[in-house]
Design a protein around this motif. Structure first.
Motif, PDB file in Angstrom:
ATOM      1  N   HIS A  54      51.841  40.719  41.836  1.00 37.74           N
ATOM      2  CA  HIS A  54      50.782  40.989  42.816  1.00 37.74           C
ATOM      3  C   HIS A  54      51.312  41.796  43.995  1.00 37.74           C
ATOM      4  O   HIS A  54      50.586  42.588  44.599  1.00 37.74           O
ATOM      5  CB  HIS A  54      50.116  39.697  43.285  1.00 37.74           C
ATOM      6  CG  HIS A  54      51.027  38.767  44.039  1.00 37.74           C
ATOM      7  ND1 HIS A  54      51.304  38.912  45.369  1.00 37.74           N
ATOM      8  CD2 HIS A  54      51.733  37.688  43.617  1.00 37.74           C
ATOM      9  CE1 HIS A  54      52.125  37.953  45.754  1.00 37.74           C
ATOM     10  NE2 HIS A  54      52.411  37.191  44.710  1.00 37.74           N
ATOM     11  N   SER A  55      52.599  41.624  44.311  1.00 38.89           N
ATOM     12  CA  SER A  55      53.210  42.414  45.380  1.00 38.89           C
ATOM     13  C   SER A  55      53.345  43.876  44.958  1.00 38.89           C
ATOM     14  O   SER A  55      53.122  44.792  45.764  1.00 38.89           O
ATOM     15  CB  SER A  55      54.582  41.838  45.741  1.00 38.89           C
ATOM     16  OG  SER A  55      55.252  42.641  46.680  1.00 38.89           O
ATOM     17  N   LEU A  61      48.434  49.861  45.242  1.00 38.88           N
ATOM     18  CA  LEU A  61      46.987  49.970  45.474  1.00 38.88           C
ATOM     19  C   LEU A  61      46.633  49.166  46.724  1.00 38.88           C
ATOM     20  O   LEU A  61      46.020  48.096  46.656  1.00 38.88           O
ATOM     21  CB  LEU A  61      46.219  49.436  44.254  1.00 38.88           C
ATOM     22  CG  LEU A  61      46.479  50.166  42.925  1.00 38.88           C
ATOM     23  CD1 LEU A  61      45.872  49.380  41.763  1.00 38.88           C
ATOM     24  CD2 LEU A  61      45.906  51.586  42.979  1.00 38.88           C
ATOM     25  N   PRO A  62      47.017  49.661  47.889  1.00 34.77           N
ATOM     26  CA  PRO A  62      46.913  48.860  49.112  1.00 34.77           C
ATOM     27  C   PRO A  62      45.487  48.501  49.522  1.00 34.77           C
ATOM     28  O   PRO A  62      45.299  47.570  50.311  1.00 34.77           O
ATOM     29  CB  PRO A  62      47.582  49.748  50.168  1.00 34.77           C
ATOM     30  CG  PRO A  62      47.529  51.133  49.612  1.00 34.77           C
ATOM     31  CD  PRO A  62      47.640  50.976  48.135  1.00 34.77           C
ATOM     32  N   ASP A  63      44.498  49.206  49.002  1.00 32.41           N
ATOM     33  CA  ASP A  63      43.112  48.914  49.401  1.00 32.41           C
ATOM     34  C   ASP A  63      42.430  47.887  48.500  1.00 32.41           C
ATOM     35  O   ASP A  63      41.290  47.498  48.749  1.00 32.41           O
ATOM     36  CB  ASP A  63      42.283  50.212  49.405  1.00 32.41           C
ATOM     37  CG  ASP A  63      42.787  51.208  50.445  1.00 32.41           C
ATOM     38  OD1 ASP A  63      43.284  50.744  51.496  1.00 32.41           O
ATOM     39  OD2 ASP A  63      42.699  52.421  50.212  1.00 32.41           O
ATOM     40  N   ARG A  64      43.110  47.453  47.450  1.00 29.64           N
ATOM     41  CA  ARG A  64      42.489  46.489  46.545  1.00 29.64           C
ATOM     42  C   ARG A  64      42.495  45.088  47.153  1.00 29.64           C
ATOM     43  O   ARG A  64      43.471  44.690  47.803  1.00 29.64           O
ATOM     44  CB  ARG A  64      43.231  46.452  45.201  1.00 29.64           C
ATOM     45  CG  ARG A  64      42.824  47.551  44.259  1.00 29.64           C
ATOM     46  CD  ARG A  64      42.836  47.102  42.815  1.00 29.64           C
ATOM     47  NE  ARG A  64      44.056  46.428  42.396  1.00 29.64           N
ATOM     48  CZ  ARG A  64      44.252  45.971  41.156  1.00 29.64           C
ATOM     49  NH1 ARG A  64      43.320  46.126  40.236  1.00 29.64           N
ATOM     50  NH2 ARG A  64      45.368  45.376  40.833  1.00 29.64           N
ATOM     51  N   PRO A  65      41.457  44.295  46.900  1.00 26.28           N
ATOM     52  CA  PRO A  65      41.445  42.914  47.404  1.00 26.28           C
ATOM     53  C   PRO A  65      42.579  42.091  46.791  1.00 26.28           C
ATOM     54  O   PRO A  65      42.927  42.246  45.621  1.00 26.28           O
ATOM     55  CB  PRO A  65      40.079  42.384  46.940  1.00 26.28           C
ATOM     56  CG  PRO A  65      39.240  43.606  46.715  1.00 26.28           C
ATOM     57  CD  PRO A  65      40.194  44.669  46.245  1.00 26.28           C
ATOM     58  N   THR A  66      43.120  41.200  47.591  1.00 26.90           N
ATOM     59  CA  THR A  66      44.218  40.358  47.151  1.00 26.90           C
ATOM     60  C   THR A  66      43.847  39.536  45.924  1.00 26.90           C
ATOM     61  O   THR A  66      44.661  39.361  45.011  1.00 26.90           O
ATOM     62  CB  THR A  66      44.658  39.417  48.289  1.00 26.90           C
ATOM     63  OG1 THR A  66      45.106  40.202  49.394  1.00 26.90           O
ATOM     64  CG2 THR A  66      45.779  38.494  47.849  1.00 26.90           C
ATOM     65  N   ALA A  71      44.588  37.900  40.277  1.00 33.11           N
ATOM     66  CA  ALA A  71      44.009  37.672  38.949  1.00 33.11           C
ATOM     67  C   ALA A  71      44.717  38.519  37.898  1.00 33.11           C
ATOM     68  O   ALA A  71      45.049  38.034  36.806  1.00 33.11           O
ATOM     69  CB  ALA A  71      42.518  37.982  38.971  1.00 33.11           C
ATOM     70  N   GLU A  72      44.947  39.799  38.212  1.00 34.32           N
ATOM     71  CA  GLU A  72      45.656  40.664  37.264  1.00 34.32           C
ATOM     72  C   GLU A  72      47.091  40.218  37.081  1.00 34.32           C
ATOM     73  O   GLU A  72      47.644  40.321  35.975  1.00 34.32           O
ATOM     74  CB  GLU A  72      45.598  42.125  37.725  1.00 34.32           C
ATOM     75  CG  GLU A  72      44.271  42.792  37.462  1.00 34.32           C
ATOM     76  CD  GLU A  72      44.346  44.299  37.546  1.00 34.32           C
ATOM     77  OE1 GLU A  72      45.453  44.865  37.745  1.00 34.32           O
ATOM     78  OE2 GLU A  72      43.281  44.937  37.441  1.00 34.32           O
ATOM     79  N   ASN A  73      47.705  39.714  38.142  1.00 34.05           N
ATOM     80  CA  ASN A  73      49.076  39.214  38.021  1.00 34.05           C
ATOM     81  C   ASN A  73      49.155  38.048  37.051  1.00 34.05           C
ATOM     82  O   ASN A  73      50.097  37.954  36.257  1.00 34.05           O
ATOM     83  CB  ASN A  73      49.606  38.797  39.400  1.00 34.05           C
ATOM     84  CG  ASN A  73      51.049  38.352  39.367  1.00 34.05           C
ATOM     85  OD1 ASN A  73      51.905  39.025  38.812  1.00 34.05           O
ATOM     86  ND2 ASN A  73      51.320  37.188  39.947  1.00 34.05           N
ATOM     87  N   ALA A  78      51.090  36.104  31.823  1.00 34.56           N
ATOM     88  CA  ALA A  78      50.846  35.538  30.496  1.00 34.56           C
ATOM     89  C   ALA A  78      51.367  36.465  29.406  1.00 34.56           C
ATOM     90  O   ALA A  78      51.982  36.013  28.422  1.00 34.56           O
ATOM     91  CB  ALA A  78      49.356  35.276  30.305  1.00 34.56           C
ATOM     92  N   GLN A  79      51.159  37.770  29.569  1.00 38.46           N
ATOM     93  CA  GLN A  79      51.682  38.738  28.602  1.00 38.46           C
ATOM     94  C   GLN A  79      53.205  38.691  28.554  1.00 38.46           C
ATOM     95  O   GLN A  79      53.805  38.673  27.475  1.00 38.46           O
ATOM     96  CB  GLN A  79      51.238  40.148  28.977  1.00 38.46           C
ATOM     97  CG  GLN A  79      49.759  40.439  28.808  1.00 38.46           C
ATOM     98  CD  GLN A  79      49.434  41.862  29.230  1.00 38.46           C
ATOM     99  OE1 GLN A  79      50.197  42.801  28.964  1.00 38.46           O
ATOM    100  NE2 GLN A  79      48.318  42.034  29.921  1.00 38.46           N
ATOM    101  N   GLU A  80      53.835  38.672  29.720  1.00 34.53           N
ATOM    102  CA  GLU A  80      55.299  38.686  29.779  1.00 34.53           C
ATOM    103  C   GLU A  80      55.901  37.398  29.213  1.00 34.53           C
ATOM    104  O   GLU A  80      56.947  37.424  28.558  1.00 34.53           O
ATOM    105  CB  GLU A  80      55.763  38.899  31.218  1.00 34.53           C
ATOM    106  CG  GLU A  80      55.467  40.283  31.761  1.00 34.53           C
ATOM    107  CD  GLU A  80      56.154  40.542  33.090  1.00 34.53           C
ATOM    108  OE1 GLU A  80      57.400  40.659  33.090  1.00 34.53           O
ATOM    109  OE2 GLU A  80      55.463  40.616  34.107  1.00 34.53           O
TER     110      GLU A  80
END
Length: 224
Positions: A54-55, A61-66, A71-73, A78-80
């Motif tokens: 997430h970091s 993508l600094p403008d994306r909501p945390t 959620a993507e992290n 899970a993939q990793e």
């Protein structure tokens, strides 16, 4: 010129790139993420090494909501965790950890991975998990913030100046230096980021515990 020995009381060990070579998985996962976002994968990977996912997303993508990054992290973690193809120990890692255990050297894992990922990768590499560990769940800020290393030192009961960190990435080395620690940089990425000592891997490190009554110091020799 050979590296001078270091004397310390405790060690704080990064995982990916330091104990475990997981580059193949990291590249697969983050190249896939970069392609989905239309971003340059090589640039993404330069940012990703050493950080929590997430970091990395926040930096790119600094403008994306945390909450979107978190959620993507979770998806990427899970993939990793499921993809262990190509995960192997860094040369010398098994013997190095065995030497720390034999000499009862205080040491802790300080990793940007969560517990599930750390357990999976160390297991895939055939390495024992240190009893003390600071994982992603333990911190509020990712490397290069020093929080993880400061918590690792506190967990072992030592001041930061009495610890040596082992790291491979720019973010990790910056975190350990900011924590007030000396740093052994491991692998091809480390030397460019100003570690105290740089070594290609862990194969020629010799661990010698103090027997002179000075309070449990350990000497690290780095070979030729």
């Amino acid at each position: 010129m050979p590296n001078a020995p270091l004397t310390t009381r405790a060690l704080l060990l990064d995982m990916d790139g330091t104990l475990v070579n997981s580059d193949a998985v990291v590249e697969r996962v983050w190249r896939g993420w970069a392609a989905a976002k239309g971003m340059d994968a090589d640039h993404v990977l330069k940012v990703a090494h050493g950080r929590q996912g997430h970091s990395t997303m926040a930096a790119l993508l600094p403008d994306r909501p945390t909450e979107v990054n978190l959620a993507e992290n979770r998806e990427l973690l899970a993939q990793e965790t499921a993809d262990l193809d190509g995960v192997v120990a860094i040369p010398g890692a098994a013997a190095f950890l065995a030497a720390l255990a034999a000499a009862t050297v205080p040491h802790a894992l300080v990793t940007s991975a969560d517990t599930a990922l750390a357990t999976a990768r160390m297991g895939a590499a055939g390495l024992p998990l240190p009893a003390a560990r600071i994982t992603a769940e333990c911190v509020s800020a990712s490397k290069p913030d020093p929080e993880g290393f400061l918590k690792g030192a506190a967990e072992l009961g030592y001041e930061p100046a009495d610890c040596v960190a082992f790291e491979d990435s720019g973010a990790g080395i910056a975190a350990a230096l900011a924590a007030g620690m000396r740093v052994v940089g491991v692998g091809p990425r480390a030397g460019a980021h100003g570690p105290t000592v740089a070594v290609p891997d862990l194969a020629r490190i010799r661990v010698t515990a103090s027997t002179d009554g000075t309070g449990g110091t350990v000497r690290l020799d780095f070979g030729d």
